[in-house]
Scaffold this active site. Structure first.
Site, mmCIF file in Angstrom:
data_model
loop_
_atom_site.group_PDB
_atom_site.id
_atom_site.type_symbol
_atom_site.label_atom_id
_atom_site.label_comp_id
_atom_site.label_asym_id
_atom_site.label_seq_id
_atom_site.Cartn_x
_atom_site.Cartn_y
_atom_site.Cartn_z
ATOM 1 N N PHE A 13 0.829 -1.219 0.000
ATOM 2 C CA PHE A 13 0.000 0.000 0.000
ATOM 3 C C PHE A 13 0.864 1.270 0.000
ATOM 4 O O PHE A 13 0.857 2.057 -0.967
ATOM 5 C CB PHE A 13 -0.921 -0.073 1.226
ATOM 6 N N ILE A 61 13.422 -9.692 1.981
ATOM 7 C CA ILE A 61 14.460 -8.866 2.619
ATOM 8 C C ILE A 61 15.327 -9.702 3.563
ATOM 9 O O ILE A 61 16.431 -9.295 3.913
ATOM 10 C CB ILE A 61 13.890 -7.642 3.391
ATOM 11 N N GLU A 85 5.202 -7.497 7.430
ATOM 12 C CA GLU A 85 3.861 -7.994 7.724
ATOM 13 C C GLU A 85 3.217 -6.868 8.509
ATOM 14 O O GLU A 85 3.785 -6.408 9.506
ATOM 15 C CB GLU A 85 3.933 -9.275 8.563
ATOM 16 N N THR A 135 5.964 2.473 12.947
ATOM 17 C CA THR A 135 4.583 2.819 13.270
ATOM 18 C C THR A 135 4.481 3.459 14.653
ATOM 19 O O THR A 135 5.344 3.243 15.511
ATOM 20 C CB THR A 135 3.724 1.528 13.237
ATOM 21 N N ASP A 136 3.386 4.192 14.874
ATOM 22 C CA ASP A 136 3.155 4.756 16.214
ATOM 23 C C ASP A 136 2.716 3.669 17.199
ATOM 24 O O ASP A 136 2.692 3.897 18.410
ATOM 25 C CB ASP A 136 2.114 5.886 16.158
ATOM 26 N N GLU A 137 2.386 2.472 16.671
ATOM 27 C CA GLU A 137 1.877 1.424 17.559
ATOM 28 C C GLU A 137 2.950 0.916 18.525
ATOM 29 O O GLU A 137 2.628 0.295 19.529
ATOM 30 C CB GLU A 137 1.298 0.265 16.738
ATOM 31 N N TYR A 160 2.328 -7.506 16.324
ATOM 32 C CA TYR A 160 2.778 -6.630 15.228
ATOM 33 C C TYR A 160 3.640 -5.499 15.782
ATOM 34 O O TYR A 160 4.766 -5.262 15.323
ATOM 35 C CB TYR A 160 1.556 -6.050 14.491
ATOM 36 N N SER A 163 7.004 -6.626 16.999
ATOM 37 C CA SER A 163 7.970 -6.937 15.932
ATOM 38 C C SER A 163 8.518 -5.655 15.313
ATOM 39 O O SER A 163 9.703 -5.568 14.984
ATOM 40 C CB SER A 163 7.333 -7.842 14.871
ATOM 41 N N LYS A 164 7.683 -4.630 15.174
ATOM 42 C CA LYS A 164 8.166 -3.357 14.632
ATOM 43 C C LYS A 164 9.141 -2.714 15.636
ATOM 44 O O LYS A 164 10.163 -2.139 15.252
ATOM 45 C CB LYS A 164 7.005 -2.398 14.340
ATOM 46 N N PRO A 215 -18.258 -4.038 9.636
ATOM 47 C CA PRO A 215 -17.885 -4.409 10.998
ATOM 48 C C PRO A 215 -17.124 -3.299 11.715
ATOM 49 O O PRO A 215 -16.141 -2.774 11.196
ATOM 50 C CB PRO A 215 -16.983 -5.634 10.789
HETATM 51 N N1 LIG Z 1 -0.558 1.210 6.752
HETATM 52 C C1 LIG Z 1 -0.370 2.032 7.767
HETATM 53 O O1 LIG Z 1 -1.307 2.703 8.215
HETATM 54 C C2 LIG Z 1 1.005 2.168 8.384
HETATM 55 C C3 LIG Z 1 1.198 3.153 9.362
HETATM 56 C C4 LIG Z 1 2.474 3.315 9.899
HETATM 57 C C5 LIG Z 1 3.507 2.501 9.473
HETATM 58 N N2 LIG Z 1 3.287 1.526 8.542
HETATM 59 C C6 LIG Z 1 4.439 0.722 8.115
HETATM 60 O O2 LIG Z 1 4.673 1.030 6.756
HETATM 61 C C7 LIG Z 1 5.170 -0.114 6.070
HETATM 62 C C8 LIG Z 1 4.302 -0.390 4.858
HETATM 63 O O3 LIG Z 1 2.961 -0.620 5.295
HETATM 64 P P1 LIG Z 1 1.804 -1.006 4.269
HETATM 65 O O4 LIG Z 1 0.534 -0.655 4.911
HETATM 66 O O5 LIG Z 1 2.139 -0.487 2.929
HETATM 67 O O6 LIG Z 1 1.961 -2.602 4.267
HETATM 68 P P2 LIG Z 1 1.412 -3.655 3.207
HETATM 69 O O7 LIG Z 1 1.075 -4.882 3.996
HETATM 70 O O8 LIG Z 1 0.367 -3.078 2.336
HETATM 71 O O9 LIG Z 1 2.676 -3.954 2.273
HETATM 72 C C9 LIG Z 1 3.791 -4.663 2.712
HETATM 73 C C10 LIG Z 1 4.613 -5.049 1.490
HETATM 74 O O10 LIG Z 1 5.790 -5.739 1.957
HETATM 75 C C11 LIG Z 1 5.968 -6.912 1.161
HETATM 76 N N3 LIG Z 1 6.678 -7.895 1.989
HETATM 77 C C12 LIG Z 1 6.208 -8.585 3.071
HETATM 78 N N4 LIG Z 1 7.162 -9.385 3.558
HETATM 79 C C13 LIG Z 1 8.266 -9.186 2.796
HETATM 80 C C14 LIG Z 1 9.591 -9.715 2.824
HETATM 81 N N5 LIG Z 1 9.961 -10.629 3.743
HETATM 82 N N6 LIG Z 1 10.475 -9.289 1.901
HETATM 83 C C15 LIG Z 1 10.106 -8.382 0.948
HETATM 84 N N7 LIG Z 1 8.860 -7.858 0.878
HETATM 85 C C16 LIG Z 1 7.960 -8.263 1.790
HETATM 86 C C17 LIG Z 1 4.575 -7.342 0.780
HETATM 87 O O11 LIG Z 1 4.570 -8.180 -0.367
HETATM 88 C C18 LIG Z 1 3.898 -6.008 0.527
HETATM 89 O O12 LIG Z 1 4.108 -5.583 -0.797
HETATM 90 C C19 LIG Z 1 5.172 -1.255 7.083
HETATM 91 O O13 LIG Z 1 6.477 -1.388 7.578
HETATM 92 C C20 LIG Z 1 4.236 -0.770 8.179
HETATM 93 O O14 LIG Z 1 4.635 -1.299 9.429
HETATM 94 C C21 LIG Z 1 2.061 1.343 7.986
#
Ligand SMILES: NC(=O)c1ccc[n+]([C@@H]2O[C@H](COP(=O)([O-])OP(=O)(O)OC[C@H]3O[C@@H](n4cnc5c(N)ncnc54)[C@H](O)[C@@H]3O)[C@@H](O)[C@H]2O)c1
Length: 368
Positions: A13, A61, A85, A135-137, A160, A163-164, A215
């Protein structure tokens, strides 16, 4: 000057939005490294696939050899680590994958970057950045008032978040121990295009269009700060260009909403843009709902659900001049419009293994 960016998780995303924004800079070359898990989708990058400034590498990765080869081949000046994840509910049902990718994977990527960095010229070493997207979590829940600052103690409550947090500590340690120029960002909830429909906003939008229940966990009063994904991407680029190595930056919009307010906002946007009265999904029912709000249904809360997250973004505003371009009220209308205009993207995603079922009740707790 040409800059090569390695974006891990670039098919997810935030990653897909970031890749589009980076390629908007004429001098940027972007390499995506992505494992294409259920959350990764090359459809989200289809429009730029033919660009000579874009390269895709399929892989993990945590695969040290592949990461080493990729770094050697492209020699990026900036690595942005978004691979993860990312879904709290899935981390409750199966935490192991979160440790594997978010902790061990980030460690392998970091260590491979350190090896590359040591072999760069002094000028290249100076320019190199490892931006870790967190993340802020990781901060837990601050109660009804108060906000997370960069000094807030880590107190992760879900697998989650734990792990972050683990990954964030390795990133910090690699700066302090080895001098690798790392920066960590901690961001609030994102919304916008290309979000996998297990997350609240696309889930509610697509369920509503199909006349299904919307939901809402618990009493719907959990509070999150909502930032448009493109504003997050703007912040990440600012951090990569001007952030100080060894620092962390909180990223947020100062735009707190309860879950129920968010769901009601989606319903309001749908009532304007795709009224239920003319939606064929309700054709066989006695009457179409007056508003999609009628589909809202309160369901069992998520175990350990943090009540509130709130970011104080003063540091990134003050030091890097960050200001989000959109407020939630306007951003949500555009986001709903995007999902309406991209039903084919949504349908292709839905053909995968995920069917918008309830996740996150723990092992054996799945509900339809
Ligand atoms: N979505 C949110 O609101 C939010 C907010 C704060 C921080 N984040 C952080 O931002 C980052 C991206 O979030 P997102 O919502 O786009 O996540 P997402 O789940 O939509 O995308 C994660 C991507 O990482 C890839 N991926 C997963 N495991 C992998 C691996 N071992 N090697 C290579 N690629 C791998 C997946 O295929 C996917 O394309 C994450 O680190 C998340 O913790 C997200």
């Amino acid at each position: 000057m040409k800059t090569t960016y390695l974006v891990t998780g670039g098919a997810g995303f935030i990653g897909a939005n970031l890749v589009h924004r980076l390629l908007g800079q004429p001098e940027a070359q972007v390499v995506v490294l992505d494992l294409l898990t259920y959350a990764g989708n090359l459809d989200s990058l289809a429009d730029i696939a033919a660009s000579e400034r874009y390269h895709f590498v399929h892989g993990d990765i945590g695969d040290r050899e592949l990461v080493g080869r990729t770094l050697e081949r492209f020699r990026p000046a900036v690595v942005l680590n978004l691979a993860a994840e990312s879904h709290v509910d899935r981390s409750i049902d199966g935490p192991r994958a979160f440790v594997r990718t978010n902790v061990v994977g980030t460690f392998e990527l970091l260590d491979a970057c350190r090896e590359l960095w040591l072999r760069l010229t002094p000028a290249q070493r100076e320019q190199f950045r490892f931006v870790h997207v967190s993340t802020d979590e990781v901060f837990g829940s601050p109660g009804d008032s108060g906000c997370f600052t960069e000094e807030t103690r880590y107190a992760p409550n879900s697998p989650y978040a734990a792990s972050k947090a683990g990954a964030d500590h390795f990133v910090r340690a690699y700066f302090h121990t080895y001098g690798l120029p790392t920066i960590t960002t901690n961001c609030s909830n994102n919304y916008g295009p290309y979000q996998f429909p297990e997350k609240l906003i696309p889930l509610v939008t697509l369920n509503a269009l199909e006349g299904k229940r919307l939901p809402v966990y618990g009493d719907g009063r959990n509070v999150r700060d909502w930032l448009h994904v493109d504003d997050h991407c703007q912040a990440l680029i600012l951090v990569a260009e001007r952030g100080r190595p060894g620092e962390t930056y909180n990223i947020g919009a100062r735009d707190e909403r309860t879950t129920l307010q968010v769901v009601e906002a989606v319903c309001g946007a749908l009532d304007e843009q795709a009224p239920a009265a003319s939606n064929p999904a309700f054709a066989r029912q006695d009457r179409a709902p007056v508003s999609y709000r009628e589909l809202i249904s309160f369901v069992t809360d998520r175990p350990g659900h943090d009540r509130r997250y709130a970011i104080d973004p003063s540091k990134i505003e003050r030091e890097l001049g960050f200001q989000p371009a959109r407020r939630f009220a306007e951003g949500i209308r555009g986001t709903v419009a995007w999902y309406l205009q991209h039903r084919a993207w949504c349908d292709r995603i839905a053909q995968g293994v995920y069917r918008r079922e309830r996740l996150g009740l723990g092992p054996g707790g799945a509900q339809p």
